[in-house]
Design a protein around this motif. Structure first.
Motif, PDB file in Angstrom:
ATOM      1  N   PRO A 268      13.646   3.629  13.575  1.00 24.62           N
ATOM      2  CA  PRO A 268      12.969   2.626  12.747  1.00 24.62           C
ATOM      3  C   PRO A 268      13.144   1.195  13.241  1.00 24.62           C
ATOM      4  CG  PRO A 268      15.058   3.206  11.743  1.00 24.62           C
ATOM      5  CD  PRO A 268      14.887   4.113  12.950  1.00 24.62           C
ATOM      6  N   ILE A 269      12.133   0.379  12.960  1.00 21.73           N
ATOM      7  CA  ILE A 269      12.259  -1.078  13.067  1.00 21.73           C
ATOM      8  C   ILE A 269      12.831  -1.549  11.737  1.00 21.73           C
ATOM      9  CG2 ILE A 269      11.061  -3.267  13.441  1.00 21.73           C
ATOM     10  CD1 ILE A 269       8.737  -1.679  14.665  1.00 21.73           C
ATOM     11  N   VAL A 270      14.002  -2.158  11.750  1.00 20.28           N
ATOM     12  CA  VAL A 270      14.593  -2.568  10.474  1.00 20.28           C
ATOM     13  C   VAL A 270      15.028  -4.031  10.450  1.00 20.28           C
ATOM     14  CG1 VAL A 270      15.288  -0.301   9.624  1.00 20.28           C
ATOM     15  CG2 VAL A 270      16.803  -1.540  11.186  1.00 20.28           C
TER      16      VAL A 270
ATOM     17  N   GLY B  25       6.525   2.845  10.928  1.00 22.83           N
ATOM     18  CA  GLY B  25       6.499   3.692   9.741  1.00 22.83           C
ATOM     19  C   GLY B  25       7.877   3.833   9.130  1.00 22.83           C
ATOM     20  N   GLY B  26       8.924   3.849   9.988  1.00 20.99           N
ATOM     21  CA  GLY B  26      10.293   3.870   9.483  1.00 20.99           C
ATOM     22  C   GLY B  26      10.645   2.591   8.761  1.00 20.99           C
ATOM     23  N   ASN B  27      10.119   1.475   9.259  1.00 23.11           N
ATOM     24  CA  ASN B  27      10.280   0.202   8.564  1.00 23.11           C
ATOM     25  C   ASN B  27       9.674   0.287   7.170  1.00 23.11           C
ATOM     26  OD1 ASN B  27       8.663  -2.423   7.806  1.00 23.11           O
ATOM     27  ND2 ASN B  27      10.402  -3.165   9.012  1.00 23.11           N
ATOM     28  N   LEU B  28       8.461   0.837   7.090  1.00 21.96           N
ATOM     29  CA  LEU B  28       7.772   0.937   5.803  1.00 21.96           C
ATOM     30  C   LEU B  28       8.502   1.896   4.868  1.00 21.96           C
ATOM     31  CD1 LEU B  28       4.125   1.014   7.163  1.00 21.96           C
ATOM     32  CD2 LEU B  28       5.237  -0.888   5.972  1.00 21.96           C
ATOM     33  N   ALA B  29       9.016   2.996   5.408  1.00 17.52           N
ATOM     34  CA  ALA B  29       9.759   3.939   4.574  1.00 17.52           C
ATOM     35  C   ALA B  29      11.029   3.296   4.021  1.00 17.52           C
ATOM     36  CB  ALA B  29      10.102   5.196   5.373  1.00 17.52           C
ATOM     37  N   ALA B  30      11.761   2.574   4.866  1.00 23.54           N
ATOM     38  CA  ALA B  30      12.981   1.909   4.396  1.00 23.54           C
ATOM     39  C   ALA B  30      12.655   0.868   3.327  1.00 23.54           C
ATOM     40  CB  ALA B  30      13.704   1.259   5.571  1.00 23.54           C
ATOM     41  N   ALA B  31      11.555   0.146   3.522  1.00 23.87           N
ATOM     42  CA  ALA B  31      11.146  -0.855   2.534  1.00 23.87           C
ATOM     43  C   ALA B  31      10.717  -0.195   1.234  1.00 23.87           C
ATOM     44  CB  ALA B  31      10.017  -1.719   3.094  1.00 23.87           C
ATOM     45  N   VAL B  32       9.971   0.904   1.328  1.00 28.59           N
ATOM     46  CA  VAL B  32       9.537   1.607   0.115  1.00 28.59           C
ATOM     47  C   VAL B  32      10.736   2.138  -0.656  1.00 28.59           C
ATOM     48  CG1 VAL B  32       8.348   3.689  -0.707  1.00 28.59           C
ATOM     49  CG2 VAL B  32       7.217   2.154   0.912  1.00 28.59           C
ATOM     50  N   ALA B  33      11.741   2.646   0.036  1.00 34.68           N
ATOM     51  CA  ALA B  33      12.945   3.126  -0.642  1.00 34.68           C
ATOM     52  C   ALA B  33      13.617   1.994  -1.410  1.00 34.68           C
ATOM     53  CB  ALA B  33      13.917   3.740   0.368  1.00 34.68           C
ATOM     54  N   GLN B  34      13.680   0.813  -0.795  1.00 37.73           N
ATOM     55  CA  GLN B  34      14.267  -0.327  -1.496  1.00 37.73           C
ATOM     56  C   GLN B  34      13.399  -0.771  -2.666  1.00 37.73           C
ATOM     57  OE1 GLN B  34      15.711  -3.540   0.950  1.00 37.73           O
ATOM     58  NE2 GLN B  34      16.468  -2.178   2.544  1.00 37.73           N
ATOM     59  N   LEU B  35      12.083  -0.758  -2.486  1.00 40.74           N
ATOM     60  CA  LEU B  35      11.183  -1.125  -3.584  1.00 40.74           C
ATOM     61  C   LEU B  35      11.288  -0.129  -4.728  1.00 40.74           C
ATOM     62  CD1 LEU B  35       8.001  -2.236  -1.621  1.00 40.74           C
ATOM     63  CD2 LEU B  35       9.222  -3.627  -3.316  1.00 40.74           C
ATOM     64  N   ALA B  36      11.376   1.148  -4.420  1.00 43.10           N
ATOM     65  CA  ALA B  36      11.503   2.151  -5.470  1.00 43.10           C
ATOM     66  C   ALA B  36      12.778   1.932  -6.277  1.00 43.10           C
ATOM     67  CB  ALA B  36      11.482   3.553  -4.862  1.00 43.10           C
ATOM     68  N   ARG B  37      13.840   1.525  -5.598  1.00 41.04           N
ATOM     69  CA  ARG B  37      15.086   1.196  -6.311  1.00 41.04           C
ATOM     70  C   ARG B  37      14.926  -0.076  -7.140  1.00 41.04           C
ATOM     71  NH1 ARG B  37      19.512  -1.347  -2.554  1.00 41.04           N
ATOM     72  NH2 ARG B  37      17.859  -2.916  -2.611  1.00 41.04           N
ATOM     73  N   ASP B  38      14.323  -1.095  -6.557  1.00 40.13           N
ATOM     74  CA  ASP B  38      14.258  -2.409  -7.197  1.00 40.13           C
ATOM     75  C   ASP B  38      13.221  -2.482  -8.307  1.00 40.13           C
ATOM     76  OD1 ASP B  38      16.149  -3.039  -5.304  1.00 40.13           O
ATOM     77  OD2 ASP B  38      14.774  -4.169  -4.017  1.00 40.13           O
ATOM     78  N   ARG B  39      12.204  -1.619  -8.233  1.00 40.52           N
ATOM     79  CA  ARG B  39      11.129  -1.640  -9.233  1.00 40.52           C
ATOM     80  C   ARG B  39      11.191  -0.423 -10.154  1.00 40.52           C
ATOM     81  NH1 ARG B  39       5.853  -3.552  -5.592  1.00 40.52           N
ATOM     82  NH2 ARG B  39       6.697  -5.573  -4.919  1.00 40.52           N
TER      83      ARG B  39
ATOM     84  N   ASP C 144       0.830  -1.204   0.000  1.00 40.82           N
ATOM     85  CA  ASP C 144       0.000   0.000   0.000  1.00 40.82           C
ATOM     86  C   ASP C 144       0.867   1.258   0.000  1.00 40.82           C
ATOM     87  OD1 ASP C 144      -2.311  -1.496   0.024  1.00 40.82           O
ATOM     88  OD2 ASP C 144      -2.988  -0.829   1.995  1.00 40.82           O
ATOM     89  N   CYS C 145       1.898   1.252   0.843  1.00 35.68           N
ATOM     90  CA  CYS C 145       2.754   2.441   0.952  1.00 35.68           C
ATOM     91  C   CYS C 145       3.531   2.686  -0.334  1.00 35.68           C
ATOM     92  CB  CYS C 145       3.696   2.299   2.139  1.00 35.68           C
ATOM     93  SG  CYS C 145       2.859   2.402   3.745  1.00 35.68           S
ATOM     94  N   TYR C 146       4.020   1.614  -0.944  1.00 33.94           N
ATOM     95  CA  TYR C 146       4.740   1.780  -2.208  1.00 33.94           C
ATOM     96  C   TYR C 146       3.793   2.250  -3.308  1.00 33.94           C
ATOM     97  CZ  TYR C 146       7.144   0.804  -6.552  1.00 33.94           C
ATOM     98  OH  TYR C 146       7.689   0.931  -7.806  1.00 33.94           O
ATOM     99  N   ALA C 147       2.617   1.624  -3.383  1.00 37.33           N
ATOM    100  CA  ALA C 147       1.651   2.007  -4.418  1.00 37.33           C
ATOM    101  C   ALA C 147       1.227   3.463  -4.256  1.00 37.33           C
ATOM    102  CB  ALA C 147       0.437   1.087  -4.354  1.00 37.33           C
ATOM    103  N   ALA C 148       1.021   3.901  -3.009  1.00 39.52           N
ATOM    104  CA  ALA C 148       0.626   5.286  -2.770  1.00 39.52           C
ATOM    105  C   ALA C 148       1.740   6.250  -3.166  1.00 39.52           C
ATOM    106  CB  ALA C 148       0.246   5.474  -1.301  1.00 39.52           C
ATOM    107  N   THR C 149       2.990   5.889  -2.835  1.00 41.30           N
ATOM    108  CA  THR C 149       4.126   6.734  -3.211  1.00 41.30           C
ATOM    109  C   THR C 149       4.221   6.866  -4.722  1.00 41.30           C
ATOM    110  OG1 THR C 149       5.307   6.029  -1.214  1.00 41.30           O
ATOM    111  CG2 THR C 149       6.613   7.054  -2.950  1.00 41.30           C
ATOM    112  N   LYS C 150       4.053   5.741  -5.411  1.00 41.77           N
ATOM    113  CA  LYS C 150       4.116   5.757  -6.878  1.00 41.77           C
ATOM    114  C   LYS C 150       2.956   6.563  -7.451  1.00 41.77           C
ATOM    115  CE  LYS C 150       4.889   2.618 -10.755  1.00 41.77           C
ATOM    116  NZ  LYS C 150       5.074   1.189 -11.158  1.00 41.77           N
ATOM    117  N   TRP C 151       1.770   6.421  -6.853  1.00 41.91           N
ATOM    118  CA  TRP C 151       0.594   7.155  -7.339  1.00 41.91           C
ATOM    119  C   TRP C 151       0.808   8.662  -7.182  1.00 41.91           C
ATOM    120  CZ3 TRP C 151      -3.088  10.658  -5.998  1.00 41.91           C
ATOM    121  CH2 TRP C 151      -4.256  10.695  -6.776  1.00 41.91           C
TER     122      TRP C 151
END
Length: 315
Positions: A188-190, A161-175, A131-138
């Motif tokens: 953050p929880i990492v 939320g820091g966990n989600l931000a770190a994951a979204v940053a990696q997804l944005a790079r990977d996708r 959801d967080c990645y899709a919203a960022t992309k949208w």
């Protein structure tokens, strides 16, 4: 890494919670924990003014994703900060973090888009991340809804939320996108792990205990194997190269302290520009205390984060 004792202002908060009999989240039901967090972290009745605030829903991977858009006074287009609230994934909401979002709008002179992602246990990993990645992309594809500039997008999250931000940053790079100007990771929880020295802190000196962290992880993941996934445990990613400039905030009296420090160090080793601020006498969640005029630490931290974002935005 930690002072001899929490700052007197922080200790007063811990003592008050003990006197009032505030229970640990891990001792409660999901509904009870959600209600408690909403009570503890309520927004100000006199919210900090910003230019405009509006709520609506965007298309998501499953159902629609609620978002709240805050814009500053001034002339558009604005830089955009996509915000993921904390609360151990299972708790928290757009409403609980309203004060922080408003403060960030004014500190960074940017639009803030707060994301109401799906939450476990009803929607376990990877639903919140997706959801967080899709919203960022949208938002990157539709910046005009925030009167924003798609070339200047950053992300922010605290705790889960820091966990989600770190994951979204990696997804944005990977996708392959969107390109992010900055990521802010506050306590953050990492990592799905519980064995660093900070987990041995005195439970009387921390807000979140090891038991609390295990409780939220158990609700977030469907099985322990998911904890090895770098989008659940960003610290376990094979590579942290090609991520955006990063601000990492850690606190001395926080069981997550060592995870955050290690993540900042790994980012630096990967040639990422990192600003790491460690507050050795503060506690987890201190930024959420910014409505208290007696606690300047939160307001000062927001101001510094605002300057970091402005530097990456080129403001």
């Amino acid at each position: 890494m930690a002072a001899a004792a929490p700052h007197p202002d922080m200790q007063a908060i811990l003592d008050a919670r003990k006197t009032q009999g505030v229970p640990r989240f891990s001792s409660l039901s999901i509904d009870g924990a959600r209600h408690l967090l909403a009570e503890l972290w309520t927004s100000s009745e006199d919210p900090e003014p910003v230019g405009t605030v509006c709520d609506f829903t965007i298309e998501g991977p499953a159902d629609g994703v609620p978002i709240r858009i805050y814009t500053p006074e001034g002339s558009a287009p604005f830089p955009i900060l996509v915000y993921f609230h904390g609360g151990g994934w299972v708790m928290g909401s757009i409403d609980t973090d309203d004060s922080i979002c408003r403060a960030l709008v004014n500190a960074a002179e940017c639009a803030v888009v707060s994301i109401g992602y799906r939450q476990p246990p009803e929607h376990p990993f990877p639903a919140p991340v997706e959801d967080c990645y899709a919203a960022t992309k949208w938002i990157a594809n539709n910046p005009r809804v925030a009167h924003g500039d798609s070339a200047r997008i950053a992300i922010y999250g605290e705790s889960a939320g820091g966990n989600l931000a770190a994951a979204v940053a990696q997804l944005a790079r990977d996708r392959d996108g969107p390109i992010l100007a900055h990521q802010v990771l506050v306590t953050p929880i990492v990592d799905h792990a519980f064995h660093s020295p900070s987990f041995d802190l005195d439970p009387e000196q921390v807000v979140i205990t090891q038991a609390d962290l295990k409780w939220v992880w158990n609700h977030y993941l469907e099985n322990d194997l998911d904890g090895n996934n770098p989008y659940a445990s960003p610290l376990r990613a094979r590579s942290l190269h090609n991520l955006p400039p990063t601000t990492v905030i850690t606190c001395g009296f926080d069981v997550l302290r060592d995870q955050g420090i290690t993540y900042a160090e790994r980012l630096e080793e990967s040639d990422i520009e990192v600003i790491h601020r460690h507050y050795d006498d503060l506690i987890h969640g201190f930024i959420g205390m910014l409505d208290d005029p007696e606690l300047r630490q939160a307001r000062d931290a927001i101001a510094e984060i605002g300057r970091d974002l402005q530097g990456s935005f080129g403001v």
